[in-house]
Design a protein around this motif. Structure first.
Motif, mmCIF file in Angstrom:
data_model
loop_
_atom_site.group_PDB
_atom_site.id
_atom_site.type_symbol
_atom_site.label_atom_id
_atom_site.label_comp_id
_atom_site.label_asym_id
_atom_site.label_seq_id
_atom_site.Cartn_x
_atom_site.Cartn_y
_atom_site.Cartn_z
ATOM 1 N N TYR A 29 0.829 -1.190 0.000
ATOM 2 C CA TYR A 29 0.000 0.000 0.000
ATOM 3 C C TYR A 29 0.869 1.246 0.000
ATOM 4 O O TYR A 29 2.057 1.195 0.279
ATOM 5 C CB TYR A 29 -0.939 0.004 1.209
ATOM 6 N N ASP A 30 0.241 2.389 -0.294
ATOM 7 C CA ASP A 30 0.929 3.676 -0.206
ATOM 8 C C ASP A 30 0.908 4.128 1.257
ATOM 9 O O ASP A 30 -0.170 4.280 1.843
ATOM 10 C CB ASP A 30 0.212 4.698 -1.081
ATOM 11 N N PRO A 31 2.080 4.344 1.871
ATOM 12 C CA PRO A 31 2.103 4.633 3.315
ATOM 13 C C PRO A 31 1.322 5.881 3.720
ATOM 14 O O PRO A 31 0.668 5.873 4.766
ATOM 15 C CB PRO A 31 3.599 4.778 3.615
ATOM 16 N N ARG A 36 -3.502 8.137 6.438
ATOM 17 C CA ARG A 36 -4.765 8.885 6.451
ATOM 18 C C ARG A 36 -5.934 7.977 6.809
ATOM 19 O O ARG A 36 -6.833 8.370 7.558
ATOM 20 C CB ARG A 36 -4.986 9.528 5.082
ATOM 21 N N GLN A 37 -5.920 6.766 6.293
ATOM 22 C CA GLN A 37 -6.999 5.830 6.583
ATOM 23 C C GLN A 37 -7.011 5.444 8.061
ATOM 24 O O GLN A 37 -8.071 5.382 8.694
ATOM 25 C CB GLN A 37 -6.855 4.575 5.727
ATOM 26 N N LEU A 38 -5.828 5.199 8.627
ATOM 27 C CA LEU A 38 -5.760 4.826 10.045
ATOM 28 C C LEU A 38 -6.231 5.972 10.940
ATOM 29 O O LEU A 38 -6.845 5.734 11.987
ATOM 30 C CB LEU A 38 -4.341 4.415 10.415
ATOM 31 N N ILE A 39 -5.944 7.200 10.539
ATOM 32 C CA ILE A 39 -6.428 8.361 11.299
ATOM 33 C C ILE A 39 -7.952 8.402 11.271
ATOM 34 O O ILE A 39 -8.607 8.596 12.300
ATOM 35 C CB ILE A 39 -5.815 9.659 10.743
ATOM 36 N N GLU A 74 6.942 13.951 7.715
ATOM 37 C CA GLU A 74 6.672 15.361 7.400
ATOM 38 C C GLU A 74 5.285 15.535 6.802
ATOM 39 O O GLU A 74 4.556 16.476 7.159
ATOM 40 C CB GLU A 74 7.739 15.884 6.437
ATOM 41 N N ALA A 75 4.909 14.630 5.913
ATOM 42 C CA ALA A 75 3.601 14.735 5.265
ATOM 43 C C ALA A 75 2.473 14.499 6.265
ATOM 44 O O ALA A 75 1.453 15.214 6.251
ATOM 45 C CB ALA A 75 3.509 13.736 4.113
ATOM 46 N N ILE A 76 2.632 13.528 7.144
ATOM 47 C CA ILE A 76 1.606 13.266 8.160
ATOM 48 C C ILE A 76 1.500 14.442 9.121
ATOM 49 O O ILE A 76 0.409 14.908 9.463
ATOM 50 C CB ILE A 76 1.920 11.970 8.927
ATOM 51 N N ARG A 77 2.658 14.950 9.563
ATOM 52 C CA ARG A 77 2.659 16.056 10.526
ATOM 53 C C ARG A 77 2.003 17.301 9.937
ATOM 54 O O ARG A 77 1.371 18.085 10.671
ATOM 55 C CB ARG A 77 4.098 16.351 10.961
ATOM 56 N N ALA A 78 2.103 17.495 8.637
ATOM 57 C CA ALA A 78 1.474 18.652 8.009
ATOM 58 C C ALA A 78 -0.050 18.572 8.052
ATOM 59 O O ALA A 78 -0.734 19.593 7.914
ATOM 60 C CB ALA A 78 1.943 18.760 6.554
ATOM 61 N N GLU A 79 -0.587 17.363 8.254
ATOM 62 C CA GLU A 79 -2.037 17.161 8.222
ATOM 63 C C GLU A 79 -2.636 16.782 9.565
ATOM 64 O O GLU A 79 -3.850 16.881 9.751
ATOM 65 C CB GLU A 79 -2.387 16.042 7.225
ATOM 66 N N TRP A 80 -1.805 16.303 10.508
ATOM 67 C CA TRP A 80 -2.340 15.671 11.725
ATOM 68 C C TRP A 80 -1.499 16.050 12.930
ATOM 69 O O TRP A 80 -0.269 15.939 12.891
ATOM 70 C CB TRP A 80 -2.329 14.150 11.529
ATOM 71 N N PRO A 81 -2.102 16.478 14.033
ATOM 72 C CA PRO A 81 -1.335 16.913 15.207
ATOM 73 C C PRO A 81 -1.022 15.803 16.210
ATOM 74 O O PRO A 81 -0.356 16.058 17.213
ATOM 75 C CB PRO A 81 -2.254 17.944 15.841
ATOM 76 N N GLY A 82 -1.486 14.585 15.956
ATOM 77 C CA GLY A 82 -1.362 13.527 16.951
ATOM 78 C C GLY A 82 0.043 12.966 17.092
ATOM 79 O O GLY A 82 0.960 13.310 16.336
ATOM 80 N N VAL A 254 -1.416 -2.216 16.429
ATOM 81 C CA VAL A 254 -2.176 -3.078 15.523
ATOM 82 C C VAL A 254 -2.130 -2.572 14.080
ATOM 83 O O VAL A 254 -1.927 -1.384 13.823
ATOM 84 C CB VAL A 254 -3.654 -3.189 15.962
ATOM 85 N N HIS A 255 -2.359 -3.526 13.159
ATOM 86 C CA HIS A 255 -2.539 -3.175 11.752
ATOM 87 C C HIS A 255 -3.981 -2.748 11.478
ATOM 88 O O HIS A 255 -4.232 -1.855 10.670
ATOM 89 C CB HIS A 255 -2.214 -4.371 10.855
ATOM 90 N N ASP A 256 -4.922 -3.410 12.150
ATOM 91 C CA ASP A 256 -6.344 -3.261 11.835
ATOM 92 C C ASP A 256 -7.016 -2.356 12.866
ATOM 93 O O ASP A 256 -7.671 -2.818 13.803
ATOM 94 C CB ASP A 256 -6.991 -4.648 11.795
ATOM 95 N N VAL A 257 -6.853 -1.062 12.663
ATOM 96 C CA VAL A 257 -7.297 -0.088 13.655
ATOM 97 C C VAL A 257 -8.813 -0.092 13.810
ATOM 98 O O VAL A 257 -9.336 -0.093 14.932
ATOM 99 C CB VAL A 257 -6.785 1.313 13.291
ATOM 100 N N ALA A 258 -9.564 -0.113 12.710
ATOM 101 C CA ALA A 258 -11.028 -0.056 12.806
ATOM 102 C C ALA A 258 -11.571 -1.253 13.576
ATOM 103 O O ALA A 258 -12.448 -1.109 14.427
ATOM 104 C CB ALA A 258 -11.638 0.014 11.410
#
Length: 271
Positions: A29-31, A36-39, A74-82, A254-258
Motif C-alpha cells: 500500500y501507499d504509506p 490517512r486511513q488509520l487516522i 513530514e507529510a503526516i505532521r502537516a495534516e495531523w497533530p497527533g 495493531v494493523h487493523d485499527v477499525a
C-alpha cells in the motif's frame, strides 16, 4: 507525554510500514494513504517503520531508512497533530524523524543498539518504548530459549527502564513492551501474554504488540489450519489484545485499527 486516563480503553497505535518487505503487507500500500486511513479509523498514535524487523530481515542503511520515513512523517505532521512514533533502532534515524515531527521512539533493542541511543533519546526529550528481543531479527527465531521467560523478560525491561532514567529520560516517558514474537516460541508468547497483569504492575505503561504475528498461525496449525496469510490472523489479534487490555495494557499496536477500535468499544460497554 502520551496521556492516558484511568479506566479508559488503551490507546491504539496504528502500524505504517514504509518498507518493501514487511511480514504483514509486503509494501502493498501507499504509506501516506494508509496513514490517512488509520487516522480516519481512530488511531491514537501512528508508528512509522522504515526497516523490517521480521525474522530473517536484512539490515537497512541509515540513509535508506531516513529516505523512507522522513518524507512520510513530514507529510503526516502537516495534516495531523497527533503522536507519531518512529520505529527504529538507529539514533541517527530517530534524530531525523524527530526533526520531521516524531515524538516517540519505539526501539526493538530497548535503546541498546548504539552506545549513544540512551543519551540521544534523552536529548530528544522522547517518549520511549523499550522492547525485549532475544537475539537480532535475522536469527531471533532460530532457537529461542529461556529458563523462565516471564521473569527474564520482566527483569530485562525493568533494567532497561532504570538505564533510561539514569540517562535522563523521565520515568513518565517510559513504556515497556514484552516483544511478542521477537525471539520467542509459541509457548513463550502465550506465557508473556498471560503475564500481562504482572508486567503492567511496575508503574510503567505496557504496550502489547501481537498484531497478525506468526504465533497466531502456529496455534491454529495445531488444529490443522496454517493461517499462512497474515491478514487471516485478525481474529487471533483481537483476542490477544482484548485479553491484554483487560489485564492492564495501556497501548495496543495493531494493523487493523477499525476492527480494534470496534472491539474495544464493545469491551468497554460490557465492563
Amino acid at each position: 507525554m502520551l496521556s492516558i486516563l484511568p479506566n479508559l480503553a488503551p490507546l491504539i497505535m496504528g502500524i505504517i510500514n514504509a518498507t518493501p518487505d514487511s511480514f504483514s503487507d509486503g509494501g502493498a500500500y501507499d504509506p501516506l494513504s494508509h496513514a490517512r486511513q488509520l487516522i480516519v479509523e481512530g488511531a491514537d498514535v501512528l508508528d512509522i517503520g522504515g526497516e523490517s524487523t521480521r525474522p530473517g530481515a536484512a539490515p537497512v542503511s541509515v540513509e535508506d531508512e531516513i529516505s523512507r520515513v522522513v518524507p512520510l512523517i513530514e507529510a503526516i505532521r502537516a495534516e495531523w497533530p497527533g503522536p507519531i512514533s518512529i520505529d527504529t533502532l538507529k539514533p541517527d534515524v530517530a534524530r531525523a524523524a524527530f526533526k520531521a515531527g516524531a515524538t516517540i521512539w519505539n526501539d526493538v533493542t530497548a535503546l541498546t543498539h548504539a552506545p549513544e541511543s540512551l543519551t540521544t533519546a534523552a536529548e530528544l526529550n522522547a517518549d520511549v518504548i523499550l522492547m525485549h528481543m532475544q537475539g537480532e531479527p535475522r536469527t531471533m527465531q532460530a532457537a529461542p530459549h529461556y529458563d523462565d521467560v516471564v521473569a527474564e523478560v520482566e527483569a530485562y525491561l525493568l533494567d532497561r527502564a532504570e538505564a533510561a532514567m539514569a540517562a535522563g529520560i523521565a520515568r513518565e516517558k517510559i513504556w515497556l513492551d514484552p516483544g511478542i514474537g521477537f525471539g520467542k516460541t509459541l509457548n513463550h508468547n502465550l506465557a508473556l501474554i498471560r503475564a500481562t497483569e504482572r508486567l503492567a504492575s511496575h508503574g510503567f505503561p505496557l504496550l502489547m504488540a501481537a498484531s497478525r504475528k506468526r504465533f497466531i498461525a502456529a496455534l491454529e496449525e495445531r488444529e490443522g489450519d496454517t493461517a499462512s496469510d497474515a491478514t487471516q490472523r485478525i481474529g487471533g489479534t483481537m483476542a490477544v489484545h482484548l485479553y491484554a487490555a483487560q489485564n492492564g495494557a495501556r497501548m495496543l499496536r495493531v494493523h487493523d485499527v477499525a476492527a480494534m477500535k470496534q472491539a474495544l468499544r464493545l469491551w468497554q460497554a460490557l465492563t
